[in-house]
Design a protein around this motif. Structure first.
Motif, short mmCIF file in Angstrom:
data_model
loop_
_atom_site.label_atom_id
_atom_site.label_comp_id
_atom_site.label_asym_id
_atom_site.label_seq_id
_atom_site.Cartn_x
_atom_site.Cartn_y
_atom_site.Cartn_z
N PRO A 125 93.39 -22.43 9.57
CA PRO A 125 92.27 -21.96 8.75
C PRO A 125 91.43 -23.11 8.20
CG PRO A 125 94.39 -21.57 7.66
CD PRO A 125 94.71 -22.03 9.04
N GLN A 126 92.01 -24.29 8.12
CA GLN A 126 91.26 -25.42 7.53
C GLN A 126 90.54 -26.25 8.59
OE1 GLN A 126 91.36 -25.19 4.40
NE2 GLN A 126 93.15 -23.86 4.22
N LYS A 127 90.77 -25.93 9.86
CA LYS A 127 90.22 -26.81 10.91
C LYS A 127 89.23 -26.05 11.79
CE LYS A 127 94.47 -29.57 11.39
NZ LYS A 127 95.60 -29.90 12.28
N GLU A 128 88.06 -26.67 11.96
CA GLU A 128 87.10 -26.13 12.93
C GLU A 128 87.48 -26.59 14.33
OE1 GLU A 128 84.28 -24.21 12.81
OE2 GLU A 128 84.84 -23.79 10.73
N LEU A 129 87.27 -25.76 15.33
CA LEU A 129 87.40 -26.21 16.72
C LEU A 129 86.26 -27.19 16.98
CD1 LEU A 129 88.22 -23.23 19.10
CD2 LEU A 129 89.39 -25.43 18.96
N LYS A 130 86.59 -28.42 17.36
CA LYS A 130 85.55 -29.42 17.55
C LYS A 130 84.86 -29.31 18.90
CE LYS A 130 87.27 -32.68 14.20
NZ LYS A 130 88.01 -33.92 13.97
N TYR A 131 85.60 -28.81 19.85
CA TYR A 131 85.00 -28.59 21.19
C TYR A 131 85.88 -27.57 21.91
CZ TYR A 131 88.47 -32.09 22.71
OH TYR A 131 89.62 -32.78 22.96
N ASP B 55 70.49 -7.14 27.87
CA ASP B 55 70.61 -7.61 26.49
C ASP B 55 70.26 -9.10 26.46
OD1 ASP B 55 72.49 -6.79 23.72
OD2 ASP B 55 71.89 -8.87 24.11
N GLU B 56 69.09 -9.37 25.86
CA GLU B 56 68.57 -10.74 25.90
C GLU B 56 69.58 -11.72 25.30
OE1 GLU B 56 64.66 -11.03 24.25
OE2 GLU B 56 64.58 -13.21 24.57
N GLN B 57 70.18 -11.34 24.19
CA GLN B 57 71.11 -12.26 23.54
C GLN B 57 72.35 -12.51 24.41
OE1 GLN B 57 69.15 -13.80 21.78
NE2 GLN B 57 70.49 -14.03 19.97
N ALA B 58 72.83 -11.47 25.03
CA ALA B 58 74.01 -11.63 25.91
C ALA B 58 73.69 -12.59 27.06
CB ALA B 58 74.46 -10.28 26.46
N ILE B 59 72.47 -12.48 27.59
CA ILE B 59 72.10 -13.39 28.68
C ILE B 59 71.93 -14.81 28.15
CG2 ILE B 59 70.34 -13.92 30.42
CD1 ILE B 59 69.84 -10.90 30.64
N ASN B 60 71.32 -14.94 26.98
CA ASN B 60 71.18 -16.28 26.39
C ASN B 60 72.55 -16.92 26.15
OD1 ASN B 60 68.38 -16.37 26.36
ND2 ASN B 60 68.24 -15.38 24.34
N LEU B 61 73.52 -16.10 25.75
CA LEU B 61 74.87 -16.64 25.55
C LEU B 61 75.45 -17.14 26.88
CD1 LEU B 61 77.54 -17.17 24.11
CD2 LEU B 61 77.98 -14.70 24.10
N ASN B 63 73.78 -18.17 29.45
CA ASN B 63 73.07 -19.40 29.84
C ASN B 63 73.55 -20.60 29.03
OD1 ASN B 63 71.61 -17.97 31.70
ND2 ASN B 63 69.80 -17.69 30.41
N THR B 64 73.81 -20.38 27.75
CA THR B 64 74.31 -21.47 26.90
C THR B 64 75.66 -21.98 27.41
OG1 THR B 64 73.12 -20.65 24.97
CG2 THR B 64 75.06 -22.02 24.55
N MET B 115 83.81 -21.46 25.70
CA MET B 115 82.46 -21.60 25.15
C MET B 115 81.92 -20.24 24.74
SD MET B 115 81.04 -24.52 24.94
CE MET B 115 79.59 -24.88 23.93
N TYR B 116 82.18 -19.24 25.57
CA TYR B 116 81.65 -17.90 25.32
C TYR B 116 82.15 -17.38 23.97
CZ TYR B 116 79.97 -13.20 26.63
OH TYR B 116 79.30 -12.00 26.68
N VAL B 117 83.43 -17.58 23.71
CA VAL B 117 83.99 -17.10 22.44
C VAL B 117 83.49 -17.95 21.26
CG1 VAL B 117 86.13 -16.63 21.17
CG2 VAL B 117 86.03 -16.20 23.63
N MET B 118 83.45 -19.27 21.48
CA MET B 118 83.00 -20.15 20.39
C MET B 118 81.55 -19.90 19.99
SD MET B 118 84.72 -23.87 21.25
CE MET B 118 84.05 -24.70 19.78
N LYS B 119 80.70 -19.61 20.95
CA LYS B 119 79.27 -19.45 20.69
C LYS B 119 78.87 -18.01 20.37
CE LYS B 119 77.90 -23.72 21.38
NZ LYS B 119 77.30 -24.51 20.28
N TRP B 120 79.80 -17.08 20.49
CA TRP B 120 79.49 -15.66 20.26
C TRP B 120 78.71 -15.43 18.97
CZ3 TRP B 120 79.67 -11.08 22.81
CH2 TRP B 120 79.60 -9.91 22.03
N LYS B 121 79.22 -16.00 17.89
CA LYS B 121 78.62 -15.79 16.56
C LYS B 121 77.17 -16.26 16.50
CE LYS B 121 80.96 -13.67 13.40
NZ LYS B 121 80.39 -12.33 13.32
#
Lengths: 261, 261, 261, 261
Positions: A125-131, B55-61, B63-64, B115-121
């Motif tokens: 909970p205290q650590k962000e995933l850095k990559y 879904d534009e956002q889903a596609i942008n995700l 692409n990211t 990446m997909y999970v990390m960038k979801w938010k």
């Protein structure tokens, strides 16, 4: 533009392009093991300041992911993990992904990775995933129950050897030695030597947490027996995580249905 | 216990167990494409209420994630994505993972998923991930530049066909038809018929966002030319996402170094 | 008994048994080379008293078999042989045996072997075959014309190196040295050294028969030019055996259709 | 010329060219069956006027070749043949050709073919070989003794079905029917129907030669029991050809060492 696309459609021959796809079907009626390994997890564990030699939370996260994989993919009958690796055993006659190796491996690796990132916050909970953490995978077929058991024994022996070495190594480092000095001090030492060394640091190897010494097995268990030999009351079917000696036949004798396939 | 483990170590023959591993080396000097596909993304897109048909956002995700993959793995020279799939092209003489198919595929799928999970938010700040997204992958070798280009054309033609169909389908559904009625209404229609149908809904197909009609290409671009033909000032090497016609030779002629690899 | 067989028929599930068969399809649109090699031909050549270092009749027999193979299997576009090996090149888009490696290799090896035994008497009228000659085979894909040419060059360079070495070796042995002494005398020698050595035995290497120095190429030729640059009058399509330098581009430039495939 | 060759040698990079070779290693600790099949033997049997439906001499020739194969390659533990096919079983842990499929298959096919041509005259002293006989081959792995037995049963069931059909077919043809009429007459008939049909021609199916009805098994036998239940005095180890029911467990129970591996 549609016009030009319409024209372009005619140029493309899907059957020809598809003909370059190739089968990588695994031989039927064999035990398939998909082993997942962390990519560059040495660096990952440093970047995220994992406790050395064993980070309990990191291992619990791995085990949680493994449990989720077993719940999601019902052809998995057993799994064993240690450090940043996890081996998943498919039942002998599984038709998961029509036994195409790349697809099987990629689906399991992807689901495991997805879970790892989603559950990170629960364990750190205290650590962000850095990559982004990343795992690779490979599938191997074992033609008999005996050889599958040999495979699992091999992984657990590796767990033991590595854990004993790493425990010594980090004690030496904590005591002030450089990493190179620690390596040199351990060169050529046997199991008995390492036990003695640890005792000098006040550590009785066999009293270290069993999860570190034996790794973790996740599998579908119908009942669970506690330390006092009592049933823990949970007779429902669920995925359990245990830290047993999976080399000894007694483990398998007691749970004959695990690999009954 | 150590004692028993010591005894067990002797029983295990690592070389024998390793002998069951097999090579799945891809033929050298060919263009390897690793294609990633969402597993059960129909269900995933419904559970997460993606806008239909695109879904534009889903596609942008997506692409990211692709951009991150290209930045991480330097042997990738081009990528093309549409909907929940993305194709990554490795340079012809790449030695990535020693060209072992399962390893290549699993690493790329794992990194992409992570990446997909990390960038979801970042793309869906209002939506929680309800369950772990999962992708599968496969590798295919194309022995010549021409066949590789045919492969990419095939994917873009597919993008066009699917997008036009889906745009019609969802307009019909929004207009009050059931899904079955919409399917029946579209059975046997040609491109021209679908254009006319869309016009009845006030939609000029060719004016829809180019990202939906052509998919997305992510690749290393050294400079970028804006609409007025001017350099956008960024002459540094970076990964760009564009929505070009990759079927026409002109795209490749203008960027000859992409596949010079 | 029929009755019991009828009962047994029901026990057998052909589809299940067939499911253990696996594809070994070679990647489309690549040059497949099937190379045949004599098994234990060192022993075979001694048992049948082949002339050393080169037995002209043995090579002629190999060439005759290769010609027969080319006449029988029309997807073969070129072949090159030396000593007890022969490489057969299939046209790039050949669908021979649906490109299944084991089948392609086994059929070509079998036909070649069959011919070798049938034609033996024509080349060795005084010698009985003492035991069955045997060849192995393997298929390799080359994705481009350039790499295929590199493969063929490699074989011809090998022919040259081996022939020069063997010629020296057997001259030394004929001169009274033991085989071990001959080997030691040649250790570390370069091409120039070997030329000088042969001159001491009165041999000008470049005047040795071209078939020994360059190996043999068998292919479909439409016309043949003799030493004086005249057409030999045979303008019909037939399989010819030549002993050309296949490393130099000029050979391929002069016969552009061979690998136009 | 040597000069130019010397220069050419430098251009060739053997390691690069060899890198296109690929492994086709069969999974360890499984029963490998190499099955050899005549190519276009329908035509071959007509060209050489084989007796229909079974040519005893042609089968004896096949069996002789199989015996020679077993004597030459000691990792073979059993073989079963019928018509123009022969299946060779390798012991489970065989390292023959390092388990490379193409090499294993090609060597066995080549040796078999060689023997077939060499021994032809012994079985057909009045007939010249009109053209080279040719066989193809393939390797398949069976992970357990049970599945291997299923494979062999499948081949023997096939033998029975084909032989009964062919016996009927040729009786009908001999009786004056055209081939098409004979085919039509047999369409949809069951085993019982065919038995009745044969009786009309005065043939009791179960009294036909056992070699035709059951095919041939060639294997290493340590002793042989004659018709009167007596040992034939030959207690030495040699390859025997028998025509047993290999579907029934009793055959395998009586010879437990054959597949003991």
């Amino acid at each position: 533009e549609l016009g030009s696309f319409t024209k372009d459609i005619g140029k493309v021959e899907p059957d020809y392009i598809r003909s370059f796809q190739f089968e990588d079907k695994l031989i039927p009626s064999t035990w398939v093991v998909v082993r997942i390994d962390g990519c560059h997890f040495h660096r990952f564990s440093e970047a995220h300041e994992f406790v050395k030699p064993n980070d309990e939370q990191a291992i619990n996260l791995m085990n949680t992911c493994a449990v989720a994989v077993l719940k999601e993919f019902h052809d998995l009958v057993f799994s064993y993990g240690v450090s940043d690796e996890y081996s998943f055993v498919l039942k002998k006659d599984s038709q998961f992904c029509q036994r195409q190796a790349s697809e099987m491996v990629s689906v399991l690796v992807s689901f495991f990775t997805s879970m790892y990132v989603m559950k990170w916050k629960d364990f750190f909970p205290q650590k962000e995933l850095k990559y982004p953490p990343c795992f690779d995978g490979r599938a191997v077929c074992y033609p008999s129950y005996e050889i599958l058991r040999d495979y699992l024994s091999w992984r657990q022996v590796d767990c033991h050897i590595n854990n004993q070495y790493n425990t010594c190594f980090w004690e030496l480092v904590k005591s002030g030695k450089t990493k190179t000095e620690a390596q040199n001090a351990l060169k050529g030492t046997q199991t008995g030597d390492k036990e003695k060394l640890l005792r000098q640091f006040g550590i009785e190897y066999n009293e270290l947490p069993v999860m570190f010494r034996r790794g973790s097995s996740a599998f579908w268990g119908t009942t669970r027996i506690d330390k006092n030999g009592e049933c823990n009351g949970n007779s429902g079917k669920r995925v359990v995580v245990q830290h047993c000696n999976i080399i000894e036949p007694s483990f398998w004798d007691a749970l004959p249905t695990i690999l009954s396939g």
